[in-house]
Design a protein around this motif. Structure first.
Motif, PDB file in Angstrom:
ATOM      1  N   TYR A  45      -7.906   6.816  -4.167  1.00 20.78           N
ATOM      2  CA  TYR A  45      -8.063   5.416  -4.199  1.00 20.78           C
ATOM      3  C   TYR A  45      -8.287   4.607  -2.870  1.00 20.78           C
ATOM      4  O   TYR A  45      -7.440   4.675  -2.121  1.00 20.78           O
ATOM      5  N   PHE A  70       1.588   3.926  -2.290  1.00 15.68           N
ATOM      6  CA  PHE A  70       1.108   4.592  -3.468  1.00 15.68           C
ATOM      7  C   PHE A  70       2.216   5.213  -4.330  1.00 15.68           C
ATOM      8  O   PHE A  70       2.332   4.830  -5.517  1.00 15.68           O
ATOM      9  N   PHE A 115      -8.348   1.905 -11.386  1.00 12.76           N
ATOM     10  CA  PHE A 115      -7.069   1.732 -10.608  1.00 12.76           C
ATOM     11  C   PHE A 115      -7.537   1.093  -9.284  1.00 12.76           C
ATOM     12  O   PHE A 115      -6.561  -0.112  -9.017  1.00 12.76           O
ATOM     13  N   ASP A 116      -8.329   1.108  -8.777  1.00 16.07           N
ATOM     14  CA  ASP A 116      -8.935   0.499  -7.686  1.00 16.07           C
ATOM     15  C   ASP A 116      -9.094  -0.982  -7.869  1.00 16.07           C
ATOM     16  O   ASP A 116      -8.721  -1.866  -6.938  1.00 16.07           O
ATOM     17  N   ARG A 167       0.809  -1.157   0.012  1.00 20.91           N
ATOM     18  CA  ARG A 167      -0.030   0.116   0.016  1.00 20.91           C
ATOM     19  C   ARG A 167       0.859   1.276   0.036  1.00 20.91           C
ATOM     20  O   ARG A 167       0.552   2.287   0.600  1.00 20.91           O
ATOM     21  N   GLN A 222      -0.237   9.860  -1.144  1.00 25.35           N
ATOM     22  CA  GLN A 222      -0.780  10.250  -2.684  1.00 25.35           C
ATOM     23  C   GLN A 222      -0.320  11.253  -3.069  1.00 25.35           C
ATOM     24  O   GLN A 222       0.113  11.320  -4.415  1.00 25.35           O
ATOM     25  N   HIS A 246      -5.633   5.106 -14.834  1.00 29.63           N
ATOM     26  CA  HIS A 246      -5.630   5.849 -13.591  1.00 29.63           C
ATOM     27  C   HIS A 246      -6.934   6.506 -13.290  1.00 29.63           C
ATOM     28  O   HIS A 246      -6.967   7.030 -12.027  1.00 29.63           O
ATOM     29  N   CYS A 252      -5.766  -2.934  -8.036  1.00 28.30           N
ATOM     30  CA  CYS A 252      -5.315  -3.271  -6.729  1.00 28.30           C
ATOM     31  C   CYS A 252      -5.812  -4.210  -6.109  1.00 28.30           C
ATOM     32  O   CYS A 252      -5.191  -4.913  -5.178  1.00 28.30           O
ATOM     33  N   PRO A 267     -10.038   6.308 -10.895  1.00 25.22           N
ATOM     34  CA  PRO A 267     -10.243   5.703  -9.686  1.00 25.22           C
ATOM     35  C   PRO A 267     -10.972   4.385  -9.866  1.00 25.22           C
ATOM     36  O   PRO A 267     -10.377   3.351  -9.031  1.00 25.22           O
ATOM     37  N   TRP A 274      -8.300   1.932  -1.790  1.00 23.09           N
ATOM     38  CA  TRP A 274      -7.562   0.479  -1.449  1.00 23.09           C
ATOM     39  C   TRP A 274      -6.517   1.016  -0.431  1.00 23.09           C
ATOM     40  O   TRP A 274      -6.129   0.249   0.553  1.00 23.09           O
ATOM     41  N   TYR A 275      -6.018   2.253  -0.565  1.00 22.83           N
ATOM     42  CA  TYR A 275      -4.858   2.731   0.119  1.00 22.83           C
ATOM     43  C   TYR A 275      -5.265   3.053   1.566  1.00 22.83           C
ATOM     44  O   TYR A 275      -4.460   3.144   2.628  1.00 22.83           O
TER      45      TYR A 275
END
Length: 272
Positions: free
Chosen positions: A198, A63, A129-130, A61, A216, A124, A133, A126, A200-201
């Motif tokens: 995002y 980024f 990208f999510d 995690r 970020q 990229h 991940c 969201p 997930w982070y």
């Protein structure tokens, strides 16, 4: 460096690429130059590092390391691959009857630029990208797309085939200058955002203990400043090569030329 890491498919894939490279040399009865072999070896090393060490940091995690990974996949690995692959190795299949028309279209500067921009910007978003991940297979797919689109992007700059030629030096500079537009369009919103984009982070501990928003911003700066600095170095090198060529094209009068010698225009000579 643990080259096997969590994904043994990476070193296996690199081994397959090396085997194909050596097999092509043997089939053609030719060898790449020492410089080409060096570039190819660096490309293989960059692929290993990017998809083992950096990938493990991204999975923790972090980024900013994920953004560094994407820059490696688009700005470093593709040019190394093109520099390391001789034209005679690509010619038999790239210029084969079924592939040549497609290759000619895909390596056209405008098409290559648009394909890369579409892949880079879309990846990229969201939701995309999510999902990357959270879904390992989708993650691998997007990374392959980055590198493939990167090869197309760099082809007009580093094409090893004269049949699919490079741009002129001035056009190369303009081409790479325009590249900063889509990359900045991704990096700027990430850097200037006031919330984590995002999710997930935010769902686990950060590998380095940073806050997700701080990480970020750092990731956005790596992409924004990093790509700008990298491309400026490339601009400088291209301009240097361009200037060298211009200097060679300028005729130099011998030192023994009489001081009162005058250059007669070609038009007047034709009429005399």
């Amino acid at each position: 460096m643990d080259i096997f890491g969590e994904h043994p498919s990476i070193p296996i894939g690199v081994a397959i690429l090396i085997a194909i490279y050596l097999g092509a040399c043997r089939a053609a009865g030719r060898r790449p130059t020492r410089r080409q072999a060096m570039w190819f070896a660096l490309a293989m090393g960059a692929i290993l590092y990017t998809h083992t060490e950096l990938d493990e940091l991204a999975d923790a995690r972090i980024f900013s390391m994920h953004m560094l990974q994407h820059l490696m996949q688009t700005l470093v690995i593709p040019p190394l691959l093109l520099l390391g692959t001789p034209g005679w190795m690509l010619r038999p299949w790239v210029l084969s009857r079924p592939i040549k028309p497609v290759a000619r279209i895909l390596t056209t500067p405008v098409i290559a630029f648009l394909i890369f921009s579409a892949v880079f910007v879309t990846a990229h978003f969201p939701p995309i990208f999510d999902r990357m991940c959270r879904d390992e297979n989708f993650h691998i797919f997007l990374h392959l797309c980055f590198m493939a689109a990167g090869v197309l992007l760099w082809w007009p700059i580093l094409s090893p085939l004269p049949e699919l030629p490079r741009l002129s030096y001035p056009a190369q500079i303009l081409y790479l200058f325009l590249l900063m537009i889509p990359m900045t369009a991704v990096a700027a919103p990430i850097t200037l955002a006031t919330r984590v984009i995002y999710p997930w982070y935010t769902e686990g501990a950060h590998g380095w203990g940073l806050r997700p928003l701080e990480d970020q911003v750092l990731g956005g700066l790596i992409m924004w400043v990093g790509q700008g600095t990298y491309l400026m170095f490339v601009f400088t090198f291209i301009f240097y090569k361009w200037q060298q060529r211009e200097d060679v094209d300028i005729p130099v009068l011998p030192a023994s030329t009489p001081p009162d010698l005058r250059v007669v225009p070609a038009r007047r000579v034709a009429h005399s």
